[in-house]
Design an enzyme around this catalytic site. Structure first.
Site, PDB file in Angstrom:
ATOM      1  N   SER A 112       5.875   0.458  10.305  1.00 26.11           N
ATOM      2  CA  SER A 112       5.939  -1.192   9.119  1.00 26.11           C
ATOM      3  C   SER A 112       4.292  -0.838   8.052  1.00 26.11           C
ATOM      4  O   SER A 112       3.337  -0.048   8.293  1.00 26.11           O
ATOM      5  CB  SER A 112       4.773  -2.306  10.146  1.00 26.11           C
ATOM      6  OG  SER A 112       4.673  -3.216   9.313  1.00 26.11           O
ATOM      7  N   SER A 114       3.159  -2.954   6.296  1.00 22.85           N
ATOM      8  CA  SER A 114       1.912  -3.726   6.851  1.00 22.85           C
ATOM      9  C   SER A 114       1.055  -3.371   7.987  1.00 22.85           C
ATOM     10  O   SER A 114       1.145  -4.278   8.860  1.00 22.85           O
ATOM     11  CB  SER A 114       2.106  -5.146   6.799  1.00 22.85           C
ATOM     12  OG  SER A 114       3.087  -5.312   7.628  1.00 22.85           O
ATOM     13  N   CYS A 115       1.282  -2.332   8.866  1.00 23.72           N
ATOM     14  CA  CYS A 115       0.729  -1.988  10.065  1.00 23.72           C
ATOM     15  C   CYS A 115      -0.608  -2.334   9.965  1.00 23.72           C
ATOM     16  O   CYS A 115      -2.014  -1.797  11.186  1.00 23.72           O
ATOM     17  CB  CYS A 115       1.266  -0.816  10.913  1.00 23.72           C
ATOM     18  SG  CYS A 115       0.921   1.181   9.865  1.00 23.72           S
ATOM     19  N   GLY A 116      -1.611  -1.658   8.862  1.00 25.99           N
ATOM     20  CA  GLY A 116      -2.578  -1.362   8.400  1.00 25.99           C
ATOM     21  C   GLY A 116      -2.795   0.118   9.035  1.00 25.99           C
ATOM     22  O   GLY A 116      -4.507   0.231   9.196  1.00 25.99           O
ATOM     23  N   LEU A 117      -2.096   1.110   9.470  1.00 23.19           N
ATOM     24  CA  LEU A 117      -3.512   2.303   9.777  1.00 23.19           C
ATOM     25  C   LEU A 117      -3.615   3.149   8.012  1.00 23.19           C
ATOM     26  O   LEU A 117      -2.468   2.852   7.040  1.00 23.19           O
ATOM     27  CB  LEU A 117      -1.931   3.547  10.070  1.00 23.19           C
ATOM     28  CG  LEU A 117      -1.130   2.923  11.558  1.00 23.19           C
ATOM     29  CD1 LEU A 117      -0.685   3.795  12.500  1.00 23.19           C
ATOM     30  CD2 LEU A 117      -2.717   2.419  12.372  1.00 23.19           C
TER      31      LEU A 117
END
Length: 293
Positions: A112, A114-117
């Site tokens: 994703s 937008s997964c933030g990783l």
């Protein structure tokens, strides 16, 4: 099966003149993917090629790699109060020797955007999952063939002609022959449908092929190409910085802004044959402008 398009009344305004008309829209509905009865993921997609979508998603997540890894895919009936089938829930059965992913915790898929990783974590995640090396293959493609791919992709988009609202992913040979095309409201779903077709046809890894996508080239699309063993990817729009980083890491050729006779090769330039191209002097670096101008 669900509908791919629907008809809706709209108010059309052209040069200040209003009129009512019926417009064709692409359908967007949720698809829940279950793994041996356990919920795994929900994605918003355009109905059609749902079995390919589920299979391709499992390839992208590192769960499946061979046709025999998936023993069955079926729609789940009784998804509504009256027991009718909405065709929006799929259950996938894996072979007994295929390791199951951990579905007991809420998952933040690294696929994703937008997964933030962070970038390094995302690159490390794909590196540990990728099954097939692509850097050492012998694929080469000429400029004339490469520049013809966007038009060939567009010509094969049947639903886009009616709605103008779908992304496409096409798989081509080095000679420019279209092997398969999939459309979806989400470009990542279109690629998953394509990869799932390859899994179910026992064609993985997809060596000696070129992935052509409409729109931009994101990190997750390059990731899906690597997981499927695709050595070259082209897009009609821009790549992200992390997509270029991942392409360089994997040894994938990444082409962006492929329009007309123009393109930018961001990684893996050795696969693009330049026998007709003239090498121009490098452009001078841009001089930063003073603040306020």
């Amino acid at each position: 099966m669900g509908r791919v398009t629907t008809r809706e009344k709209v108010l059309r305004i052209r040069e200040g003149v209003a009129s009512e008309r019926v417009d064709t829209l692409v359908v967007e509905e949720p698809l829940e993917i279950r793994l041996d009865g356990t919920p795994l993921s929900i994605t918003m997609r355009t109905p059609g090629s749902d079995f390919d979508l589920a299979a391709g998603f499992l390839v992208s997540e590192g769960v499946a790699a061979r046709e025999r890894d998936v023993t069955a895919i079926r729609y789940c009936a009784g998804a509504t109060e009256d027991g009718s089938n909405t065709y929006n829930v799929l259950d996938v059965s894996l072979a007994p020797d295929v390791p199951r992913p951990d579905t007991s915790l809420e998952r933040n898929f690294y696929t994703s955007s937008s997964c933030g990783l962070c970038g390094k974590a995302s690159l490390d995640a794909v590196r540990t999952q990728a099954r097939w090396p692509v850097a050492g293959d012998g694929l080469r493609i000429g400029l004339d063939t490469l520049t013809a791919l966007p038009d060939r992709l567009r010509e094969a988009q049947r639903v886009f002609d009616r709605t103008g609202g779908l992304h496409a992913a096409g798989l081509f040979t080095p000679q420019g022959e279209l092997l398969v095309l999939r459309e979806d409201v989400g470009r990542h779903n279109a690629v998953d449908k394509l990869v799932g077709w390859a899994l179910r046809s026992d064609r993985l890894p997809l060596r000696d092929t070129v992935l052509m996508v409409s729109g931009r080239a994101s990190f997750e699309l390059v990731q899906k190409a690597w997981m499927a063993g695709i050595p070259m990817m082209a897009a009609v729009s821009a790549p992200s910085s992390l997509a270029v980083d991942l392409a360089e890491e994997a040894g994938i050729t990444l082409v962006g802004f492929l329009r007309g006779t123009s393109m930018n090769v961001y990684a893996g330039r050795h696969r693009v044959l330049l026998e007709k191209a003239l090498t121009a002097p490098s452009a001078a670096p841009e001089v930063p402008r003073p603040p306020g101008r």
